[in-house]
Design a protein around this motif. Structure first.
Motif, PDB file in Angstrom:
ATOM      1  N   MET A  34      -4.264  -4.486  -7.017  1.00 27.44           N
ATOM      2  CA  MET A  34      -4.026  -3.098  -7.368  1.00 27.44           C
ATOM      3  C   MET A  34      -2.937  -2.551  -6.455  1.00 27.44           C
ATOM      4  O   MET A  34      -2.910  -2.836  -5.269  1.00 27.44           O
ATOM      5  CB  MET A  34      -5.311  -2.295  -7.201  1.00 27.44           C
ATOM      6  N   ALA A  35      -2.050  -1.774  -6.999  1.00 24.18           N
ATOM      7  CA  ALA A  35      -0.947  -1.208  -6.227  1.00 24.18           C
ATOM      8  C   ALA A  35      -0.693   0.228  -6.662  1.00 24.18           C
ATOM      9  O   ALA A  35      -0.969   0.603  -7.796  1.00 24.18           O
ATOM     10  CB  ALA A  35       0.315  -2.039  -6.420  1.00 24.18           C
ATOM     11  N   LEU A  36      -0.161   1.005  -5.757  1.00 25.73           N
ATOM     12  CA  LEU A  36       0.253   2.373  -6.045  1.00 25.73           C
ATOM     13  C   LEU A  36       1.742   2.318  -6.386  1.00 25.73           C
ATOM     14  O   LEU A  36       2.557   1.882  -5.572  1.00 25.73           O
ATOM     15  CB  LEU A  36       0.026   3.270  -4.826  1.00 25.73           C
ATOM     16  N   ALA A  77       1.603   0.578   3.223  1.00 30.57           N
ATOM     17  CA  ALA A  77       0.389   0.782   2.441  1.00 30.57           C
ATOM     18  C   ALA A  77      -0.133   2.209   2.599  1.00 30.57           C
ATOM     19  O   ALA A  77      -0.009   2.814   3.659  1.00 30.57           O
ATOM     20  CB  ALA A  77      -0.680  -0.208   2.872  1.00 30.57           C
ATOM     21  N   GLY A 135      -4.687   1.567   2.505  1.00 31.06           N
ATOM     22  CA  GLY A 135      -4.979   0.144   2.328  1.00 31.06           C
ATOM     23  C   GLY A 135      -4.495  -0.420   1.004  1.00 31.06           C
ATOM     24  O   GLY A 135      -4.757  -1.576   0.691  1.00 31.06           O
ATOM     25  N   THR A 136      -3.784   0.375   0.216  1.00 30.85           N
ATOM     26  CA  THR A 136      -3.287  -0.064  -1.083  1.00 30.85           C
ATOM     27  C   THR A 136      -1.782  -0.308  -1.002  1.00 30.85           C
ATOM     28  O   THR A 136      -1.046   0.522  -0.467  1.00 30.85           O
ATOM     29  CB  THR A 136      -3.573   1.012  -2.148  1.00 30.85           C
ATOM     30  N   GLU A 137      -1.337  -1.427  -1.532  1.00 31.44           N
ATOM     31  CA  GLU A 137       0.081  -1.748  -1.562  1.00 31.44           C
ATOM     32  C   GLU A 137       0.839  -0.632  -2.275  1.00 31.44           C
ATOM     33  O   GLU A 137       0.408  -0.128  -3.305  1.00 31.44           O
ATOM     34  CB  GLU A 137       0.282  -3.068  -2.301  1.00 31.44           C
ATOM     35  N   THR A 138       1.983  -0.234  -1.715  1.00 37.26           N
ATOM     36  CA  THR A 138       2.780   0.826  -2.301  1.00 37.26           C
ATOM     37  C   THR A 138       4.130   0.265  -2.736  1.00 37.26           C
ATOM     38  O   THR A 138       4.828  -0.367  -1.958  1.00 37.26           O
ATOM     39  CB  THR A 138       3.009   1.967  -1.285  1.00 37.26           C
TER      40      THR A 138
END
Length: 136
Positions: free
Chosen positions: A1-3, A38, A41-44
């Motif tokens: 999951m990524a932003l 991030a 904690g989410t890949e951007t």
């Protein structure tokens, strides 16, 4: 999951990096994808719509150039300066040792103040100086 962040640059024109002449004549547009630090904690990932401009200075060696966003993009880079500096600090902290040598929360206080906490005792035994000689 990524932003994913989708953005367009709204400046009227851009300055040629070769001669610093201002240009507003658009040559073309393209999508540029950048990895950023991030968020939670989410890949951007940043999907930036960039324009190429004609350089109107006949003495300039560049016929066209891509616009840059100060602090966000640099020529040919696929990472933002923020992410690049974080990765450089981590690389310097571990000094070639495998990932487990770094204190697990990489985005904790150590990275923000410019130093990452590395406990040599937590490093894999194969990577500590002298261990290889003792095992033989």
């Amino acid at each position: 999951m990524a932003l994913w962040i989708h953005a367009d640059i709204t400046a009227q024109g851009a300055s040629c990096p070769g001669c610093t002449c201002w240009s507003v004549r658009v040559h073309s547009r393209y999508q540029r994808r950048l990895s950023d630090a991030a968020v939670g904690g989410t890949e951007t990932l940043i999907c930036l719509r960039v324009r190429r401009f004609y350089c109107d200075n006949p003495d300039c060696a560049r016929a066209t150039f891509a616009e840059q966003v100060p602090g966000l993009t640099t020529a040919h880079a696929r990472r933002t300066p923020l992410l690049r500096s974080m990765l450089e600090r981590i690389a310097l902290a571990v000094g070639g040792r495998p990932g487990p040598a770094v204190d697990p929360p990489l985005v904790g206080d150590g990275i923000q103040d410019g130093s990452a906490a590395v406990d040599p005792g937590t490093a894999d035994a194969r990577t500590r100086p002298g261990d290889r000689a003792r095992r033989r």
